[in-house]
Enzyme design. Structure first.
Site, PDB file in Angstrom:
ATOM      1  N   LYS A   1       2.360   5.849  33.687  1.00  0.00           N
ATOM      2  CA  LYS A   1       2.814   6.294  35.005  1.00  0.00           C
ATOM      3  C   LYS A   1       1.643   6.413  35.977  1.00  0.00           C
ATOM      4  CE  LYS A   1       7.194   6.296  34.374  1.00  0.00           C
ATOM      5  NZ  LYS A   1       8.078   5.356  35.110  1.00  0.00           N
TER       6      LYS A   1
ATOM      7  N   TYR B   1       2.580   7.566  27.696  1.00  0.00           N
ATOM      8  CA  TYR B   1       3.546   7.599  28.799  1.00  0.00           C
ATOM      9  C   TYR B   1       2.873   8.005  30.111  1.00  0.00           C
ATOM     10  CZ  TYR B   1       7.326   9.051  31.845  1.00  0.00           C
ATOM     11  OH  TYR B   1       8.158   9.191  32.922  1.00  0.00           O
TER      12      TYR B   1
END
Length: 261
Positions: free
Chosen positions: A153, A149
């Protein structure tokens, strides 16, 4: 029919729901999407503000899902795009299935940049349009026990900065990156992180406040915004702190069982 039209992804709950609410209040007709049936109920909430709302249930991890979303626009000019859909994933990377981590990568990266590539050319051609992309301060931090994750990002934060430079000659088009910290949404439940320190923290940001920060920055034509002063400080410190230190700090927040340590 309103003169203004906005597409908002990940709009069934959390930041996306609040962004859609703000857009509706500002008089935008809406095309909202999420990968759950709850998007239909959310659409009913947005309709109370008197604008037309179309809801689509689609998985934006695939180009087919993005194409289905855009087909629902029926060729209408997109004045605002809020590319907010995202997917988290906790636990150790070596314990994750390929299907699970690929869905995070494909949702957060592939679906997002494909959507931008489909919507931005018309904006650039007419020299008018606004885009908000939900990145994260997590992109500045090596995310032990949330590695995929945070990595996605980091891509989004970097990609939007680069793309903003590429389209800078289209002065009427703005691309804003919203970078929140931990937000009190269903994110941590869906990422199976409720047993972590960050997941159990009761001091997360309110999605209402985060969305307002993002919407105001979008309407003001800002390039990027950290939502909340704590998040801004975290982003600044991340630039001067060794990656190994940041990863260890993140481990203490995101390691399974850390909520009870």
């Amino acid at each position: 029919m309103a003169n203004k039209f906005a597409i908002i992804t990940g709009a069934s709950t959390g930041i996306g729901f609040e962004l859609a609410t703000l857009a509706a209040k500002d008089g935008y007709d809406l095309l909202v999407v999420a990968n759950e049936t709850l998007i239909q109920a959310a659409a009913k909430d947005f309709e109370q503000f008197g604008t037309a709302v179309t809801a689509v249930e689609a998985d934006l991890s695939s180009t087919d899902g993005v194409n289905a979303l855009l087909a629902a626009a029926n060729g209408r000019q997109v004045d605002v795009l809020c590319a907010n859909a995202g997917h988290g994933l906790g636990h150790a990377f070596l314990d994750q299935s390929v299907a699970d981590w690929r869905h995070v990568v494909d949702t957060n990266i592939t679906g997002t940049i494909y959507l931008l590539q489909k919507v931005l050319p018309a904006m650039v051609a007419r020299n008018d349009g606004k885009v908000l992309v939900t990145g994260s301060v997590a992109g500045y931090i090596p995310g032990a026990f949330q590695a995929v994750y945070n990595g996605t990002k980091a891509f989004v934060d970097s990609f939007t900065e680069a793309l903003r430079n590429e389209i800078k000659d289209a002065e009427g088009v703005t691309l804003t990156t919203l970078m929140p910290g931990p937000v009190d949404t269903e994110f941590f439940d869906r990422a199976d992180m409720l047993d972590t320190s960050v997941g159990a923290d009761n001091n997360k940001s309110d999605p209402v406040d985060v969305a307002k920060d993002g919407w105001d920055a979008l309407m003001g034509g800002k390039t990027s915004i950290f939502s909340g002063w704590k998040t801004k400080v975290q982003g600044v410190l991340a630039n001067v702190t060794p990656g190994s230190v940041l990863a260890e700090q993140h481990r203490k927040m995101a390691e399974p069982g850390s909520a009870t340590d």
